[in-house]
Design a protein around this motif. Structure first.
Motif, mmCIF file in Angstrom:
data_model
loop_
_atom_site.group_PDB
_atom_site.id
_atom_site.type_symbol
_atom_site.label_atom_id
_atom_site.label_comp_id
_atom_site.label_asym_id
_atom_site.label_seq_id
_atom_site.Cartn_x
_atom_site.Cartn_y
_atom_site.Cartn_z
ATOM 1 N N UNK A 61 0.762 -1.311 -0.006
ATOM 2 C CA UNK A 61 -0.162 0.060 0.168
ATOM 3 C C UNK A 61 0.954 1.367 0.126
ATOM 4 N N UNK A 62 1.841 1.328 0.655
ATOM 5 C CA UNK A 62 2.797 2.431 1.013
ATOM 6 C C UNK A 62 3.540 2.595 -0.242
ATOM 7 N N UNK A 63 3.831 1.474 -1.043
ATOM 8 C CA UNK A 63 4.506 1.573 -2.490
ATOM 9 C C UNK A 63 3.771 2.066 -3.493
ATOM 10 N N UNK A 64 2.354 2.212 -3.189
ATOM 11 C CA UNK A 64 1.381 2.407 -4.242
ATOM 12 C C UNK A 64 1.344 1.081 -5.024
ATOM 13 N N UNK A 65 1.355 0.231 -4.456
ATOM 14 C CA UNK A 65 1.398 -1.213 -5.673
ATOM 15 C C UNK A 65 0.190 -2.024 -5.234
ATOM 16 N N UNK A 66 -0.831 -1.500 -4.837
ATOM 17 C CA UNK A 66 -1.980 -2.331 -4.418
ATOM 18 C C UNK A 66 -2.928 -2.588 -5.522
ATOM 19 N N UNK A 67 -2.467 -2.650 -6.590
ATOM 20 C CA UNK A 67 -3.518 -2.783 -7.838
ATOM 21 C C UNK A 67 -2.875 -3.729 -8.906
ATOM 22 N N UNK A 68 -3.703 -4.502 -9.662
ATOM 23 C CA UNK A 68 -3.185 -5.218 -10.542
ATOM 24 C C UNK A 68 -2.225 -5.039 -11.670
ATOM 25 N N UNK A 69 -2.540 -3.744 -12.051
ATOM 26 C CA UNK A 69 -1.195 -3.081 -13.187
ATOM 27 C C UNK A 69 -0.008 -3.419 -12.449
ATOM 28 N N UNK A 70 0.032 -2.693 -11.232
ATOM 29 C CA UNK A 70 1.366 -2.335 -10.459
ATOM 30 C C UNK A 70 2.042 -3.592 -10.369
ATOM 31 N N UNK A 71 1.202 -4.665 -9.842
ATOM 32 C CA UNK A 71 1.668 -6.043 -9.429
ATOM 33 C C UNK A 71 2.253 -6.534 -10.762
ATOM 34 N N UNK A 95 2.592 -16.248 -7.281
ATOM 35 C CA UNK A 95 1.142 -16.071 -7.063
ATOM 36 C C UNK A 95 0.316 -14.546 -7.516
ATOM 37 N N UNK A 96 0.952 -13.965 -6.789
ATOM 38 C CA UNK A 96 0.234 -12.586 -6.885
ATOM 39 C C UNK A 96 0.391 -11.890 -8.452
ATOM 40 N N UNK A 97 1.552 -12.288 -9.022
ATOM 41 C CA UNK A 97 1.746 -11.693 -10.484
ATOM 42 C C UNK A 97 0.734 -12.672 -11.248
ATOM 43 N N UNK A 98 0.668 -13.856 -10.978
ATOM 44 C CA UNK A 98 -0.146 -14.787 -11.879
ATOM 45 C C UNK A 98 -1.734 -14.192 -11.953
ATOM 46 N N UNK A 99 -2.158 -13.980 -10.352
ATOM 47 C CA UNK A 99 -3.462 -13.672 -10.295
ATOM 48 C C UNK A 99 -3.799 -12.218 -10.979
ATOM 49 N N UNK A 100 -2.693 -11.369 -10.861
ATOM 50 C CA UNK A 100 -2.894 -9.882 -11.332
ATOM 51 C C UNK A 100 -2.806 -10.018 -13.024
ATOM 52 N N UNK A 101 -1.918 -10.864 -13.424
ATOM 53 C CA UNK A 101 -1.829 -11.079 -14.941
ATOM 54 C C UNK A 101 -3.360 -11.695 -15.448
ATOM 55 N N UNK A 102 -3.775 -12.688 -14.792
ATOM 56 C CA UNK A 102 -4.980 -13.068 -15.046
ATOM 57 C C UNK A 102 -6.101 -12.103 -15.185
ATOM 58 N N UNK A 103 -6.344 -11.291 -14.113
ATOM 59 C CA UNK A 103 -7.220 -10.175 -14.267
ATOM 60 C C UNK A 103 -7.173 -9.457 -15.507
ATOM 61 N N UNK A 104 -6.127 -8.939 -15.672
ATOM 62 C CA UNK A 104 -6.006 -7.912 -16.631
ATOM 63 C C UNK A 104 -6.236 -8.531 -18.200
ATOM 64 N N UNK A 105 -5.654 -9.779 -18.221
ATOM 65 C CA UNK A 105 -6.110 -10.627 -19.785
ATOM 66 C C UNK A 105 -7.449 -11.346 -19.886
ATOM 67 N N UNK A 106 -7.871 -11.755 -18.683
ATOM 68 C CA UNK A 106 -9.176 -12.580 -18.680
ATOM 69 C C UNK A 106 -10.480 -11.645 -18.466
ATOM 70 N N UNK A 107 -10.049 -10.683 -17.668
ATOM 71 C CA UNK A 107 -11.229 -9.903 -17.116
ATOM 72 C C UNK A 107 -11.120 -8.308 -16.902
#
Length: 229
Positions: A61-71, A95-107
């Motif tokens: 959160x502090x790093x402003x990285x609490x979003x799928x794009x950032x991760x 695992x966080x990267x897999x989840x984030x990439x999946x969101x962006x790609x599939x949803x």
DNA sequence: TACCAGGTCCTCG
DNA sequence: CGAGGACATGGT
């Protein structure tokens, strides 16, 4: 367990919240940002104390990285460093990267729309196809982030009800026992599970459980002083 | 000092 | 399948 009162589980940094408040009594619906944060928290807390997961969440959160794009875009080494306090940080970063990439790609329509229009069962099945998301993590996302009725089974649940002699079996079997016995209401599942966690921490600990002070003492198969020292 | 924490995946018999 | 091990930091 009436003494425990409402638990209203799952603290949130982002969205409408700003502090790691527990927001007792609020069961959603959550914003897209809140849903993402809860999903990230569900991964970070795998076999890990919540306080450790929370520390990692605070770093993100502090790093402003609490979003799928950032991760999704962040260098693995940096992501690993940020979530280090949660333990298993290399695995969890992947695992966080897999989840984030999946969101962006599939949803690309966003987490909120995806979760809102999908049933608890379908959501669970889809989440389970992702590497690093097992039954408990998927169910936590469905229940706590999606506000949909899926009963979460964890180590506390299995231990408490196993010792009570009431429920045993594999994950889905235990889950079925609860879902058959309770109204399919996510608020009830939320509170019930939170009470189980509280009871597990306070009394039904893995080693040296406090059977003497346990409110379920008389109902429990394994009491008889067996675990008291 | 050891042991544990709201799991998941992989390997082996 | 089911048991056993790897993954890792922080708290008690």
């Amino acid at each position: 367990m009436k003494r425990s009162g409402a638990q209203g589980w799952w603290p949130v940094y982002s969205g409408r919240g700003s502090c790691p408040e527990y927001r007792r009594g609020f069961y959603g619906p959550h914003t897209g940002e809140e849903i993402f944060e809860i999903c990230v928290g569900a991964i970070l807390t795998q076999n890990t104390a919540w306080t450790s997961a929370l520390a990692a969440l605070a770093c993100l959160n502090k790093a402003g990285a609490l979003g799928p794009g950032a991760i999704a875009l962040m260098r693995p080494a940096r992501l690993e460093r940020l979530i280090r306090p949660s333990g298993f940080y290399r695995r969890k970063a992947g695992r966080l990267k897999i989840f984030s990439r999946y969101l962006i790609k599939k949803h690309p329509e966003g987490l909120q729309k995806w979760f809102l229009r999908t049933s608890a069962g379908d959501l669970r099945s889809e989440l389970l196809t992702l590497e690093g998301i097992g039954p408990e993590t998927a169910d936590s996302m469905v229940l706590y982030a999606g506000g949909k009725p899926k009963f979460v089974i964890d180590a506390y649940t299995a231990r408490i009800f196993g010792r009570l002699g009431l429920v045993t079996g594999k994950y889905e079997e235990i889950q079925y026992a609860f879902e058959s016995a309770l109204p399919a209401d996510h608020r009830i599942y939320n509170e019930y599970h939170a009470l189980i966690v509280a009871h597990g921490k306070d009394f039904c600990r893995k080693t040296r459980p406090r059977c003497a002070g346990c409110p379920l003492n008389r109902l429990c198969k394994c009491t008889r002083g067996t675990y008291d020292n």
